[in-house]
Design an enzyme around this catalytic site. Structure first.
Site, PDB file in Angstrom:
ATOM      1  CG  HIS A  62       9.918  -0.142  -8.395  1.00 47.24           C
ATOM      2  ND1 HIS A  62       9.500   0.747  -7.419  1.00 47.24           N
ATOM      3  CD2 HIS A  62       9.184  -1.283  -8.185  1.00 47.24           C
ATOM      4  CE1 HIS A  62       8.586   0.157  -6.655  1.00 47.24           C
ATOM      5  NE2 HIS A  62       8.369  -1.067  -7.100  1.00 47.24           N
ATOM      6  CG  ASP A  66       2.841  -0.329  -6.243  1.00 47.87           C
ATOM      7  OD1 ASP A  66       3.452  -0.912  -7.152  1.00 47.87           O
ATOM      8  OD2 ASP A  66       3.209  -0.388  -5.045  1.00 47.87           O
ATOM      9  CG  HIS A 139      11.210  -4.347  -5.393  1.00 46.27           C
ATOM     10  ND1 HIS A 139      10.579  -4.973  -4.345  1.00 46.27           N
ATOM     11  CD2 HIS A 139      10.211  -3.806  -6.160  1.00 46.27           C
ATOM     12  CE1 HIS A 139       9.263  -4.813  -4.487  1.00 46.27           C
ATOM     13  NE2 HIS A 139       9.022  -4.119  -5.576  1.00 46.27           N
ATOM     14  CG  HIS A 266       5.085   0.362  -0.259  1.00 43.70           C
ATOM     15  ND1 HIS A 266       5.120  -1.017  -0.222  1.00 43.70           N
ATOM     16  CD2 HIS A 266       4.929   0.690  -1.558  1.00 43.70           C
ATOM     17  CE1 HIS A 266       5.012  -1.485  -1.462  1.00 43.70           C
ATOM     18  NE2 HIS A 266       4.893  -0.473  -2.288  1.00 43.70           N
TER      19      HIS A 266
HETATM   20 ZN   LIG Z   1       5.147  -0.776  -4.370  1.00 47.38          ZN
HETATM   21 ZN   LIG Z   2       7.376  -2.848  -6.200  1.00 47.90          ZN
END
Ligand SMILES: [Zn+2]
Ligand SMILES: [Zn+2]
Length: 300
Positions: A62, A66, A139, A266
């Site tokens: 995505h 990051d 998300h 993560h």
């Molecule tokens: Zn992330």
């Molecule tokens: Zn994210």
């Protein structure tokens, strides 16, 4: 060894001095894949002695920084070092526009063919030795998970039996593909000369998602699953508000999916010590390991 997964970054949105943004260097048989490419990924590849020119495919989950801000830099470096091999990048809608803007503004000339393909939930992407199933996660922005499954491997030769029956070596490749053997004197069924191929290897990657137990069927019996574990369950409200998961939820998901091994990563930068996250995931699914920078999980 058939392949390996090397962890390049384990931090969530804010990095720490020891934990970097997401990236994984995943090799399996004839495929070399980079999954996510957070800022500084090219430095990790250099530090860990991984050859970035061997990467054939890059998958970006995505468009949060990051997970992709390292991509323009890595592509630039590939070109600076005279790459000629084509590269395919798969990512969400918008990635192509970002890369075009970057390279056209800098009047960069790439030495190789770069193809950027938009991911579609449910599609299957054929690599050389695997097929990647693209899975819709949930998300704050469109985000995809991946399930890489080994393409059905050939049957294994029963060499002892082949030699007993004087099967010529020139017939072996057809036998491995499942054909029967025949010559002018005899006909021998394939089952007598080969063994079935083993269960195909599979690797699942689920990052940046709220807890989605409804996807456990999709990832059922995956050999190795990477699942994000941004928070401890004491922050479950925050996990829900930001569309992330807790370590306990990652463990629950692995248990529901009956995977073989779980890797969690993560992590929020608020956690200096990751042991409580590991313990929480292991309380649901004992065969859990922490993703740690430079750690390699071998696929035997
Ligand atoms: Zn992330
Ligand atoms: Zn994210």
């Amino acid at each position: 060894m058939r392949g390996s997964i090397t962890i390049l970054g384990t931090s969530s949105a804010a990095p720490t001095k020891d934990r970097f943004h997401s990236g994984q260097y995943f090799t399996f048989l004839r495929d070399v894949v980079l999954i996510d490419c957070g800022e500084g990924t090219q430095y990790r590849l250099l530090q860990y002695g991984l050859n970035y020119q061997k990467i054939n495919h890059i998958f970006i989950s995505h468009l949060h920084g990051d997970h992709y801000l390292g991509l323009p830099g890595l592509i630039n470096t590939m070109a600076l070092n005279s790459r000629s091999k084509p590269l395919t990048v798969y990512g969400p809608s918008g990635l192509s526009t970002i890369l075009d803007a970057h390279f056209s503004s800098g009047k960069s000339h790439l030495s190789f063919d770069l193809t950027v393909k938009e991911l579609q939930a449910g599609e299957r992407i054929e690599l050389k030795s695997m097929t990647c199933e693209v899975v819709q996660l949930e998300h704050r922005i469109p985000c995809y998970g991946f399930r890489f499954v080994q393409n059905q491997s050939d049957r294994k030769l029963n060499i002892t039996r082949c030699e007993e029956l004087n099967i010529p070596i020139s017939a072996y490749s057809r036998l491995k593909e499942g054909a029967d053997y025949s010559d002018e004197h005899r006909q021998i069924g394939n089952a007598e000369l080969t063994f079935p191929s083993g269960k195909p290897f599979s690797y699942g990657y689920m990052t940046d998602t709220r807890y989605l137990p409804e996807l456990s069927e999709v990832f059922a019996e995956t050999d190795v699953l990477y699942h994000e574990a941004t928070y401890l369950s004491t922050l479950i409200d925050r996990a829900e508000a930001t569309f992330h998961s807790t370590a306990q939820q990652a463990g629950k998901f692995a248990r529901l999916s009956a995977v073989n091994q779980l890797i969690i990563g993560h992590f929020s930068s608020r956690y200096d010590d990751l042991k409580p996250l590991l313990e929480e995931a292991r309380s649901e699914f004992p065969n859990t390991e922490l993703a740690v920078e430079a750690k390699t999980f071998e696929i035997s």
